[in-house]
Design an enzyme around this catalytic site. Structure first.
Site, PDB file in Angstrom:
ATOM      1  N   SER A 160      41.572  37.884  52.909  1.00 20.99           N
ATOM      2  CA  SER A 160      40.948  38.990  52.176  1.00 20.99           C
ATOM      3  C   SER A 160      40.393  38.535  50.837  1.00 20.99           C
ATOM      4  CB  SER A 160      41.945  40.133  51.958  1.00 20.99           C
ATOM      5  OG  SER A 160      42.556  40.062  50.698  1.00 20.99           O
ATOM      6  N   ILE A 161      39.524  39.372  50.293  1.00 19.34           N
ATOM      7  CA  ILE A 161      38.892  39.101  48.992  1.00 19.34           C
ATOM      8  C   ILE A 161      39.907  39.113  47.859  1.00 19.34           C
ATOM      9  CG2 ILE A 161      38.370  41.529  48.444  1.00 19.34           C
ATOM     10  CD1 ILE A 161      35.569  40.467  47.489  1.00 19.34           C
ATOM     11  N   LYS A 162      41.061  39.734  48.091  1.00 15.25           N
ATOM     12  CA  LYS A 162      42.056  39.879  47.033  1.00 15.25           C
ATOM     13  C   LYS A 162      42.675  38.547  46.611  1.00 15.25           C
ATOM     14  CE  LYS A 162      41.996  44.453  46.827  1.00 15.25           C
ATOM     15  NZ  LYS A 162      41.626  45.206  45.626  1.00 15.25           N
ATOM     16  N   ASP A 163      42.525  37.503  47.440  1.00 13.82           N
ATOM     17  CA  ASP A 163      43.033  36.184  47.051  1.00 13.82           C
ATOM     18  C   ASP A 163      42.418  35.732  45.731  1.00 13.82           C
ATOM     19  OD1 ASP A 163      44.308  36.256  49.464  1.00 13.82           O
ATOM     20  OD2 ASP A 163      43.261  34.549  50.354  1.00 13.82           O
ATOM     21  N   ALA A 206      43.984  37.740  42.779  1.00  9.98           N
ATOM     22  CA  ALA A 206      45.431  37.507  42.706  1.00  9.98           C
ATOM     23  C   ALA A 206      45.707  36.192  41.969  1.00  9.98           C
ATOM     24  CB  ALA A 206      46.030  37.481  44.105  1.00  9.98           C
TER      25      ALA A 206
END
Length: 453
Positions: free
Chosen positions: A41-44, A47
């Site tokens: 996901s793009i959240k890596d 994060a």
């Protein structure tokens, strides 16, 4: 060439032209496939950025515990970075999120606490409040707070925006993003507008979220807030990472349209994406009249379809919510194919002997047991036989003394496949509430009759 650790593989995700699903759009539509990040996901991106900035500022110390409220994807990014960097993780999430997301976080050694969805953010049971309490109670802990931590937006300003600009050779005219924390659209959008102020930023919202009305009126309307199914986008508060001045417009998409479009992306483009990608494409199709032939639209595909196997990619889940109408037999069609029949029940205060007589007279092999009109258990021929063999004098006892768990309830839209799978040695039937509110019983015979009829 090799990478020193998995964190070095974050970013530089591909841009892929969409063809079939966007055939009615008079523009070039490109999907930014963020599923190629290590956490799918793009959240890596954000994060890792939040962790690195917290390390630099001294907020996150060696051996510390990361505590965050997350719908799953941010938690995955944080968990992966924590494994490499030696931190512990505790995540709070909502009962709306898919089981796959929770299991994935646990796979990386994180502790996950599931909280109720349908409560105010200020409610002590909310996943926001629980994560804040845990941070106060846990020594050497740090809460990233992805919603208000501007490192979120900065990650996309530094990475996602420049990648899109370079990959489109500066030809991008529109960026379409499902908005949750707001980091992606605000960060990437800021970079892109600095390069070309004419680029339009379209935020995709969901019904039950406050974003669209707040953007258009400046009013935070609590009447807009209600539970919704779509994951990853929309909020019931205003995160600091959502730059409303930067975003040109918000478009709302229904849960049904988002769910069905998620499946269409896989079937028409061969891209296995998550729920927010479905919402983004559905929203783009609603806005297609704003586009011209020479426009170049980039749509963020935030996460991977594997996170939604029990939801958007599950036919029965869709049917139970009325999202999928097909020719497959359902509980509703089974009832329609048989003659109207009144369900026989027995009150929990009746005796075992009365149950025997009722079943014998009506020639039935099972009977639901009720208490004040509510089905709370069942009696079967097997229950009666076992009870009598064990204690022949039990005939005068109340029937509730030998009852077993109730037949399971199903929805009118539950498929015949699922119903037949639920009928087994323990459950010889299922119960369903029809459109008038009447409880009906469906047996194996009813299923055979519906198929053969």
């Amino acid at each position: 060439m090799w990478y020193n650790n998995i964190l070095e593989t974050i970013g530089n995700t591909p841009l892929v032209k969409l063809n079939k699903i966007t055939k009615d759009i008079d523009a070039t539509v490109l999907a930014k496939i963020e599923t190629t990040n290590p956490g799918n996901s793009i959240k890596d991106r954000m994060a890792l950025k939040m962790i690195e900035d917290a390390e630099k500022s001294g907020k996150l110390k060696p051996g510390g515990t990361i505590i965050e409220g997350t719908s799953g994807n941010t938690g995955m990014g944080l968990a992966i970075a924590a494994v490499i960097k030696g931190y512990k993780c505790i995540f709070t999430t909502t009962d709306k999120q898919s089981k796959e997301k929770v299991d994935a976080l646990k796979a990386f050694g994180a502790e996950v606490i599931v909280c109720p969805t349908d409560v105010e953010p200020e409610d002590p049971r909310s996943y926001y409040a629980v994560s804040s309490r845990l941070e106060r109670e846990t020594p050497n802990s740090w809460k990233p707070n992805q919603y208000d931590n501007l490192s979120n937006s900065i990650a996309h300003y530094e990475q996602t925006g420049p990648e899109i600009w370079e990959q489109t050779e500066g030809k991008i005219t529109h960026l379409v993003v499902g908005v949750g924390t707001g980091g992606t659209i605000s960060g990437a959008g800021k970079y892109l507008k600095e390069k070309n102020p004419d680029i339009k930023l379209w935020g995709i919202d969901t019904y039950g979220s406050v974003f669209k009305k707040y953007k258009e009126t400046g009013i935070f309307d609590e009447k807009e807030i209600y539970p919704y199914i779509t994951e990853g986008i929309g909020e019931d508060f205003l995160p600091k990472n959502v730059d409303f001045d930067l975003i040109d417009l918000f478009e709302k998409v229904t849960d049904k349209d988002a769910a069905l479009m998620t499946r269409e992306i896989a079937r028409k483009e061969g891209i296995f994406a998550g729920n927010s990608a479905g919402a983004a494409i559905a929203g783009l199709l609603q806005l297609k009249h704003h586009l011209k032939k020479d426009d170049v639209v980039v749509v963020i595909f935030h996460d991977h379809g594997s996170r939604y196997m029990a939801k958007m990619y599950n036919d029965d889940w869709l049917r139970e919510r009325g999202f999928l109408q097909d020719e497959k037999l359902t509980a509703k069609s089974i009832l329609a194919k048989r003659e109207k029949q009144e369900m026989v029940t027995i009150d929990s205060n009746k005796t075992v002997l009365e149950a025997i007589q009722t079943m014998k007279t009506l020639n039935i092999s099972q009977i639901p047991m009720t208490q004040q009109g509510m089905v709370i258990g069942k009696i079967t021929e097997g229950d009666l036989l076992n009870a009598l063999l064990e204690n022949p004098s039990i005939k005068s006892a109340k029937v509730e003394s030998i009852a077993t768990a109730s037949f399971p309830f199903v929805d009118l839209n539950t498929s015949i496949d699922k119903i037949s799978g639920m009928i087994n040695k323990e459950n010889s039937a299922v119960l369903v509430e029809d459109e008038t509110g009447t409880i009906e019983i469906i047996t194996q015979y009813d299923i055979i009759n519906a198929i053969s009829g």
